[in-house]
Enzyme design. Structure first.
Site, PDB file in Angstrom:
ATOM      1  N   ASN A 113       0.852   1.971  13.561  1.00  0.00           N
ATOM      2  CA  ASN A 113       1.084   2.240  12.138  1.00  0.00           C
ATOM      3  C   ASN A 113       0.723   1.074  11.225  1.00  0.00           C
ATOM      4  O   ASN A 113       0.526   1.270  10.029  1.00  0.00           O
ATOM      5  CB  ASN A 113       2.570   2.612  11.952  1.00  0.00           C
ATOM      6  CG  ASN A 113       2.975   2.640  10.516  1.00  0.00           C
ATOM      7  OD1 ASN A 113       2.624   3.556   9.781  1.00  0.00           O
ATOM      8  ND2 ASN A 113       3.695   1.602  10.072  1.00  0.00           N
ATOM      9  N   TYR A 162     -11.016   0.503   3.175  1.00  0.00           N
ATOM     10  CA  TYR A 162      -9.813   1.264   3.562  1.00  0.00           C
ATOM     11  C   TYR A 162     -10.161   2.669   4.055  1.00  0.00           C
ATOM     12  O   TYR A 162      -9.847   3.008   5.207  1.00  0.00           O
ATOM     13  CB  TYR A 162      -8.810   1.289   2.406  1.00  0.00           C
ATOM     14  CG  TYR A 162      -7.508   1.952   2.781  1.00  0.00           C
ATOM     15  CD1 TYR A 162      -6.679   1.421   3.770  1.00  0.00           C
ATOM     16  CD2 TYR A 162      -7.105   3.137   2.165  1.00  0.00           C
ATOM     17  CE1 TYR A 162      -5.490   2.040   4.124  1.00  0.00           C
ATOM     18  CE2 TYR A 162      -5.919   3.760   2.519  1.00  0.00           C
ATOM     19  CZ  TYR A 162      -5.115   3.212   3.501  1.00  0.00           C
ATOM     20  OH  TYR A 162      -3.936   3.831   3.855  1.00  0.00           O
ATOM     21  N   LYS A 202      -9.989   4.308   7.954  1.00  0.00           N
ATOM     22  CA  LYS A 202      -9.199   5.492   8.313  1.00  0.00           C
ATOM     23  C   LYS A 202     -10.083   6.608   8.888  1.00  0.00           C
ATOM     24  O   LYS A 202      -9.636   7.395   9.712  1.00  0.00           O
ATOM     25  CB  LYS A 202      -8.381   5.974   7.113  1.00  0.00           C
ATOM     26  CG  LYS A 202      -7.321   4.954   6.659  1.00  0.00           C
ATOM     27  CD  LYS A 202      -6.299   4.638   7.760  1.00  0.00           C
ATOM     28  CE  LYS A 202      -5.164   3.746   7.267  1.00  0.00           C
ATOM     29  NZ  LYS A 202      -4.162   3.465   8.310  1.00  0.00           N
TER      30      LYS A 202
HETATM   31  P1  NAD Z   1       3.607  -1.391   4.064  1.00  0.00           P
HETATM   32  O1  NAD Z   1       2.741  -2.386   3.406  1.00  0.00           O
HETATM   33  O2  NAD Z   1       4.939  -1.085   3.485  1.00  0.00           O
HETATM   34  O3  NAD Z   1       3.788  -1.751   5.604  1.00  0.00           O
HETATM   35  C1  NAD Z   1       2.694  -2.161   6.384  1.00  0.00           C
HETATM   36  C2  NAD Z   1       3.159  -2.572   7.749  1.00  0.00           C
HETATM   37  O4  NAD Z   1       2.020  -3.067   8.442  1.00  0.00           O
HETATM   38  C3  NAD Z   1       4.185  -3.696   7.717  1.00  0.00           C
HETATM   39  O5  NAD Z   1       5.168  -3.465   8.683  1.00  0.00           O
HETATM   40  C4  NAD Z   1       3.370  -4.935   8.083  1.00  0.00           C
HETATM   41  O6  NAD Z   1       4.108  -5.886   8.848  1.00  0.00           O
HETATM   42  C5  NAD Z   1       2.282  -4.347   8.956  1.00  0.00           C
HETATM   43  N1  NAD Z   1       1.098  -5.206   8.868  1.00  0.00           N
HETATM   44  C6  NAD Z   1       0.334  -5.463   7.763  1.00  0.00           C
HETATM   45  N2  NAD Z   1      -0.606  -6.373   8.067  1.00  0.00           N
HETATM   46  C7  NAD Z   1      -0.429  -6.705   9.365  1.00  0.00           C
HETATM   47  C8  NAD Z   1      -1.069  -7.608  10.253  1.00  0.00           C
HETATM   48  N3  NAD Z   1      -2.090  -8.374   9.881  1.00  0.00           N
HETATM   49  N4  NAD Z   1      -0.607  -7.682  11.528  1.00  0.00           N
HETATM   50  C9  NAD Z   1       0.410  -6.932  11.939  1.00  0.00           C
HETATM   51  N5  NAD Z   1       1.072  -6.079  11.142  1.00  0.00           N
HETATM   52  C10 NAD Z   1       0.651  -5.961   9.878  1.00  0.00           C
HETATM   53  O7  NAD Z   1       2.718  -0.088   4.141  1.00  0.00           O
HETATM   54  P2  NAD Z   1       3.030   1.451   4.434  1.00  0.00           P
HETATM   55  O8  NAD Z   1       2.755   2.188   3.188  1.00  0.00           O
HETATM   56  O9  NAD Z   1       4.325   1.636   5.138  1.00  0.00           O
HETATM   57  O10 NAD Z   1       1.801   1.753   5.410  1.00  0.00           O
HETATM   58  C11 NAD Z   1       1.939   1.989   6.778  1.00  0.00           C
HETATM   59  C12 NAD Z   1       0.713   2.741   7.261  1.00  0.00           C
HETATM   60  O11 NAD Z   1       0.590   3.959   6.521  1.00  0.00           O
HETATM   61  C13 NAD Z   1      -0.606   1.994   7.044  1.00  0.00           C
HETATM   62  O12 NAD Z   1      -1.433   2.221   8.167  1.00  0.00           O
HETATM   63  C14 NAD Z   1      -1.201   2.673   5.815  1.00  0.00           C
HETATM   64  O13 NAD Z   1      -2.598   2.593   5.778  1.00  0.00           O
HETATM   65  C15 NAD Z   1      -0.717   4.083   6.020  1.00  0.00           C
HETATM   66  N6  NAD Z   1      -0.697   4.906   4.795  1.00  0.00           N
HETATM   67  C16 NAD Z   1       0.150   4.616   3.760  1.00  0.00           C
HETATM   68  C17 NAD Z   1       0.151   5.428   2.641  1.00  0.00           C
HETATM   69  C18 NAD Z   1       1.071   5.187   1.482  1.00  0.00           C
HETATM   70  O14 NAD Z   1       0.920   5.889   0.467  1.00  0.00           O
HETATM   71  N7  NAD Z   1       2.018   4.272   1.555  1.00  0.00           N
HETATM   72  C19 NAD Z   1      -0.713   6.515   2.571  1.00  0.00           C
HETATM   73  C20 NAD Z   1      -1.565   6.776   3.631  1.00  0.00           C
HETATM   74  C21 NAD Z   1      -1.538   5.966   4.755  1.00  0.00           C
END
Ligand code: NAD
Length: 245
Positions: free
Chosen positions: A88, A153, A157
């Site tokens: 994730n 990005y 994906k």
């Molecule tokens: P967030 O920024 O709140 O959390 C991101 C997580 O990824 C954190 O736990 C962080 O520690 C980890 N992370 C970031 N960089 C890292 C690195 N270099 N090494 C190890 N861990 C790392 O983001 P989120 O919104 O919870 O996103 C989680 C996933 O969901 C991501 O893959 C994101 O692309 C995907 N996503 C999010 C959304 C949204 O609207 N929030 C939409 C579609 C997809």
């Protein structure tokens, strides 16, 4: 739904990953989460403990295969099995191509794609040996139609979907299911960091009329991780209030 299963969740320190860890724990799993650094893992452990969620945290460099393999071996030895891997961790981008360096592009591919390859490569022999497992990846709705800026990005994906569908085929004979969840706009720090002018018009286009909550996504992961999804593999499950259409 996950009684006695052992699960690893990357990017479990906040946002969607934090909710997945909590949901899996409450469903009976033993959960280990990964974060990017010691400080954020310790902070998350404090938050989990306040919510009575007993889990362990690690912070391997996900772009470094040797580090990832060592950590996964350690977890496998401690817990005796790894049933579920959730990839994730991820970062987003929103800059135009002229303002994006090739290093920025490389960085996003390392965190969003190479890290998945590394964790999956490390768990696959263990899952094969134990007779099966579940691998789940976080994709995004931008993997369906792209994004108007921050090309790294959506590119990353689209790659997540390719990796998911291909490994589902490769690993099916070993009873390892591989699926992805493609969230829409979800209420996390990643979205809070985006300017209001970007978010507000987007919300207006969502047929369900709201942005999603991390729990909406964690519930989809729970279904796919559980035996209820025993005949589902190679699927990219959109959880986006129909925002993709
Ligand atoms: P967030 O920024 O709140 O959390 C991101 C997580 O990824 C954190 O736990 C962080 O520690 C980890 N992370 C970031 N960089 C890292 C690195 N270099 N090494 C190890 N861990 C790392 O983001 P989120 O919104 O919870 O996103 C989680 C996933 O969901 C991501 O893959 C994101 O692309 C995907 N996503 C999010 C959304 C949204 O609207 N929030 C939409 C579609 C997809």
């Amino acid at each position: 739904m996950l009684k006695d299963k052992v699960a690893i969740v990357t990017g479990g320190t906040r946002g969607i990953g934090f909710e997945i860890v909590k949901t899996f724990y409450e469903a009976g799993a033993k959960v280990v989460f990964f974060g990017s650094k010691e400080e954020s893992v310790l902070k998350a452990l404090e938050k989990f403990s306040k919510e009575n969620v007993k889990v362990k945290g690690y912070y391997p460099n996900l772009a470094n295969y040797e580090e990832v393999e060592k950590t996964i071996q350690e977890i496998s030895q401690e817990y005796g099995q790894i049933d579920i891997l959730v990839n994730n961790a991820g970062i987003s981008a929103d800059r135009k191509i002229e303002e994006t360096t090739s290093l920025d592009f490389q960085n996003i591919m390392d965190i969003n794609v190479l890290s998945m390859f590394n964790t999956i490569k490390a768990v696959t022999p263990l899952m094969k040996e134990q007779g099966g497992g579940v691998i789940l990846n976080t994709s995004s709705m931008v993997s369906i139609y792209g994004q108007a800026a921050g090309v790294g990005y959506p590119t990353s994906k689209f790659a997540v979907n390719g990796l998911t569908k291909s490994l589902a085929r490769e690993l099916a004979p070993y009873h390892i299911r591989v699926n992805a969840v493609a969230p829409g706009i979800i209420n996390t720090d990643m979205v809070a960091a985006l300017p209001k002018e970007v978010i507000q018009p987007l919300i207006k286009t969502i047929p369900l009329g709201r942005i999603g909550e991390p729990k909406d996504i964690a519930n989809a992961f729970l279904f796919l991780a559980s035996d209820m999804a025993s005949y589902v593999t190679g699927e990219i499950l959109s959880v986006d209030g129909a925002a993709r259409s």
